[in-house]
Design a protein around this motif. Structure first.
Motif, PDB file in Angstrom:
ATOM      1  N   MET A  47      40.342  23.263  33.038  1.00 15.79           N
ATOM      2  CA  MET A  47      41.267  24.384  33.275  1.00 15.79           C
ATOM      3  C   MET A  47      40.511  25.689  33.442  1.00 15.79           C
ATOM      4  O   MET A  47      40.927  26.581  34.172  1.00 15.79           O
ATOM      5  CB  MET A  47      42.256  24.487  32.107  1.00 15.79           C
ATOM      6  N   ALA A  48      39.370  25.799  32.752  1.00 20.95           N
ATOM      7  CA  ALA A  48      38.598  27.038  32.816  1.00 20.95           C
ATOM      8  C   ALA A  48      38.126  27.316  34.230  1.00 20.95           C
ATOM      9  O   ALA A  48      37.954  28.465  34.624  1.00 20.95           O
ATOM     10  CB  ALA A  48      37.404  26.954  31.861  1.00 20.95           C
ATOM     11  N   THR A  49      37.886  26.245  35.046  1.00 26.33           N
ATOM     12  CA  THR A  49      37.390  26.448  36.400  1.00 26.33           C
ATOM     13  C   THR A  49      38.455  27.038  37.310  1.00 26.33           C
ATOM     14  O   THR A  49      38.141  27.515  38.395  1.00 26.33           O
ATOM     15  CB  THR A  49      36.915  25.098  36.982  1.00 26.33           C
ATOM     16  N   LEU A  50      39.733  26.987  36.902  1.00 24.77           N
ATOM     17  CA  LEU A  50      40.808  27.544  37.717  1.00 24.77           C
ATOM     18  C   LEU A  50      40.802  29.063  37.696  1.00 24.77           C
ATOM     19  O   LEU A  50      41.267  29.701  38.641  1.00 24.77           O
ATOM     20  CB  LEU A  50      42.167  27.042  37.210  1.00 24.77           C
ATOM     21  N   PHE A  51      40.273  29.643  36.629  1.00 24.42           N
ATOM     22  CA  PHE A  51      40.368  31.079  36.428  1.00 24.42           C
ATOM     23  C   PHE A  51      38.983  31.717  36.339  1.00 24.42           C
ATOM     24  O   PHE A  51      37.963  31.026  36.335  1.00 24.42           O
ATOM     25  CB  PHE A  51      41.167  31.376  35.154  1.00 24.42           C
ATOM     26  N   SER A  52      38.977  33.040  36.212  1.00 26.17           N
ATOM     27  CA  SER A  52      37.728  33.774  36.063  1.00 26.17           C
ATOM     28  C   SER A  52      37.007  33.325  34.803  1.00 26.17           C
ATOM     29  O   SER A  52      37.639  32.933  33.816  1.00 26.17           O
ATOM     30  CB  SER A  52      38.005  35.280  35.984  1.00 26.17           C
ATOM     31  N   SER A  53      35.683  33.421  34.831  1.00 27.10           N
ATOM     32  CA  SER A  53      34.886  32.932  33.702  1.00 27.10           C
ATOM     33  C   SER A  53      35.189  33.676  32.404  1.00 27.10           C
ATOM     34  O   SER A  53      35.045  33.119  31.316  1.00 27.10           O
ATOM     35  CB  SER A  53      33.396  33.044  34.032  1.00 27.10           C
ATOM     36  N   ASP A  54      35.617  34.935  32.517  1.00 35.35           N
ATOM     37  CA  ASP A  54      35.871  35.721  31.307  1.00 35.35           C
ATOM     38  C   ASP A  54      37.358  35.866  31.008  1.00 35.35           C
ATOM     39  O   ASP A  54      37.739  36.659  30.135  1.00 35.35           O
ATOM     40  CB  ASP A  54      35.247  37.112  31.448  1.00 35.35           C
ATOM     41  N   PHE A  55      38.215  35.103  31.709  1.00 34.42           N
ATOM     42  CA  PHE A  55      39.654  35.283  31.532  1.00 34.42           C
ATOM     43  C   PHE A  55      40.106  35.010  30.104  1.00 34.42           C
ATOM     44  O   PHE A  55      40.845  35.792  29.513  1.00 34.42           O
ATOM     45  CB  PHE A  55      40.437  34.386  32.492  1.00 34.42           C
ATOM     46  N   PHE A  56      39.670  33.886  29.541  1.00 30.94           N
ATOM     47  CA  PHE A  56      40.145  33.521  28.207  1.00 30.94           C
ATOM     48  C   PHE A  56      39.637  34.494  27.146  1.00 30.94           C
ATOM     49  O   PHE A  56      40.325  34.744  26.143  1.00 30.94           O
ATOM     50  CB  PHE A  56      39.741  32.082  27.886  1.00 30.94           C
ATOM     51  N   THR A  57      38.461  35.068  27.377  1.00 32.61           N
ATOM     52  CA  THR A  57      37.964  36.097  26.459  1.00 32.61           C
ATOM     53  C   THR A  57      38.846  37.333  26.540  1.00 32.61           C
ATOM     54  O   THR A  57      39.244  37.900  25.509  1.00 32.61           O
ATOM     55  CB  THR A  57      36.514  36.474  26.802  1.00 32.61           C
ATOM     56  N   ARG A  58      39.163  37.753  27.776  1.00 31.42           N
ATOM     57  CA  ARG A  58      40.024  38.921  27.948  1.00 31.42           C
ATOM     58  C   ARG A  58      41.423  38.668  27.392  1.00 31.42           C
ATOM     59  O   ARG A  58      42.038  39.558  26.791  1.00 31.42           O
ATOM     60  CB  ARG A  58      40.110  39.298  29.431  1.00 31.42           C
ATOM     61  N   LEU A  59      41.922  37.451  27.576  1.00 30.01           N
ATOM     62  CA  LEU A  59      43.243  37.110  27.054  1.00 30.01           C
ATOM     63  C   LEU A  59      43.254  37.133  25.532  1.00 30.01           C
ATOM     64  O   LEU A  59      44.181  37.679  24.915  1.00 30.01           O
ATOM     65  CB  LEU A  59      43.661  35.733  27.558  1.00 30.01           C
ATOM     66  N   ALA A  60      42.221  36.557  24.923  1.00 26.16           N
ATOM     67  CA  ALA A  60      42.149  36.532  23.454  1.00 26.16           C
ATOM     68  C   ALA A  60      42.071  37.948  22.893  1.00 26.16           C
ATOM     69  O   ALA A  60      42.770  38.288  21.922  1.00 26.16           O
ATOM     70  CB  ALA A  60      40.939  35.719  23.008  1.00 26.16           C
ATOM     71  N   LEU A  61      41.244  38.784  23.510  1.00 23.98           N
ATOM     72  CA  LEU A  61      41.133  40.168  23.046  1.00 23.98           C
ATOM     73  C   LEU A  61      42.444  40.917  23.256  1.00 23.98           C
ATOM     74  O   LEU A  61      42.849  41.735  22.424  1.00 23.98           O
ATOM     75  CB  LEU A  61      39.990  40.871  23.777  1.00 23.98           C
ATOM     76  N   GLY A  62      43.104  40.616  24.381  1.00 25.33           N
ATOM     77  CA  GLY A  62      44.384  41.258  24.646  1.00 25.33           C
ATOM     78  C   GLY A  62      45.452  40.853  23.649  1.00 25.33           C
ATOM     79  O   GLY A  62      46.242  41.681  23.193  1.00 25.33           O
ATOM     80  N   LEU A  63      45.474  39.574  23.294  1.00 32.93           N
ATOM     81  CA  LEU A  63      46.443  39.100  22.306  1.00 32.93           C
ATOM     82  C   LEU A  63      46.198  39.726  20.937  1.00 32.93           C
ATOM     83  O   LEU A  63      47.142  40.000  20.186  1.00 32.93           O
ATOM     84  CB  LEU A  63      46.399  37.576  22.213  1.00 32.93           C
ATOM     85  N   LEU A  64      44.928  39.959  20.616  1.00 38.63           N
ATOM     86  CA  LEU A  64      44.613  40.649  19.368  1.00 38.63           C
ATOM     87  C   LEU A  64      45.201  42.055  19.370  1.00 38.63           C
ATOM     88  O   LEU A  64      45.678  42.541  18.333  1.00 38.63           O
ATOM     89  CB  LEU A  64      43.098  40.714  19.162  1.00 38.63           C
ATOM     90  N   VAL A  65      45.182  42.700  20.538  1.00 35.70           N
ATOM     91  CA  VAL A  65      45.794  44.026  20.652  1.00 35.70           C
ATOM     92  C   VAL A  65      47.299  43.930  20.450  1.00 35.70           C
ATOM     93  O   VAL A  65      47.899  44.770  19.754  1.00 35.70           O
ATOM     94  CB  VAL A  65      45.475  44.654  22.028  1.00 35.70           C
TER      95      VAL A  65
END
Length: 207
Positions: free
Chosen positions: A1-19
């Motif tokens: 699934m990671a190959t479908l999106f940008s390499s840093d997407f899940f990092t940005r999503l996790a940080l965003g959810l923390l916000v």
């Protein structure tokens, strides 16, 4: 699934959810303290003028949409971003927290007031429903905090929307939105399950 999106997407999503969670927790604490205090004053003091003022104030809070409050604050205080930034790291997150207060303070007023009434009636078990009820309000706050993307807050929804722009009309776009719904659902179910466990644990210990 990671190959479908940008390499840093899940990092940005996790940080965003923390916000999102940061905004929601701060709003919940402030709203519970302020709304709870007003509920205690309202239920314990027999002063009709004061009760009338509190009731009117809560009615105004109930009628204040979070989205409107957020844009009003952002527009009103935009010229003062620099001075606010001296005391607050991200003024835009602060605006979202304040915009959530009318909802959570009025909700806390209702729930704490109901809990106090139940305690006075000798039904402590019913009063403890305050715990899952506030957990449900936290769910609403997390969803509401996503409005922050509209004023530039780097939260979870902004990460999803920026990734959707990169994907364009690719089928991965639909996988992105479906996956985001699942992630939010699982997070909220975790919150609900935790509140139910806490409610049961306190009920067994106290009652």
């Amino acid at each position: 699934m990671a190959t479908l999106f940008s390499s840093d997407f899940f990092t940005r999503l996790a940080l965003g959810l923390l916000v999102n969670f940061e905004i929601s927790i701060v709003a919940l604490v402030l709203g519970l303290v302020s709304g709870g205090a007003l509920a205690l004053i309202y239920t314990t003091l027999s002063l009709p003028p004061l009760r009338w003022l509190i009731s009117g104030f809560i009615s105004i809070l109930r009628a204040t949409p979070v989205f409107i409050a957020m844009f009003f604050l952002a527009g009103l205080l935009r010229p003062h971003y620099a001075s606010i930034g001296q005391y607050i790291d991200d003024p835009k997150k602060f605006f979202v927290v304040i915009a959530c207060l009318p909802y959570i303070a009025s909700y806390s007023f209702d729930q704490v007031g109901e809990a106090v009434s139940q305690l006075k009636n000798g039904t402590a078990r019913a009063a403890l429903l305050l715990i899952p009820n506030m957990a449900r309000s936290f769910q609403v706050l997390v969803a509401t905090s996503c409005f922050g993307s509209a004023i530039g807050v780097n939260e979870g929804m902004s990460a999803v929307l920026s990734e959707a722009e990169l994907l364009g009309e690719s089928p991965s776009r639909y996988v992105l939105f479906a996956g985001t719904v699942v992630i939010f659902y699982l997070l909220m179910q975790t919150v609900v399950a935790s509140s139910r466990w806490l409610h049961k644990a306190i009920s067994h210990r106290v009652l």
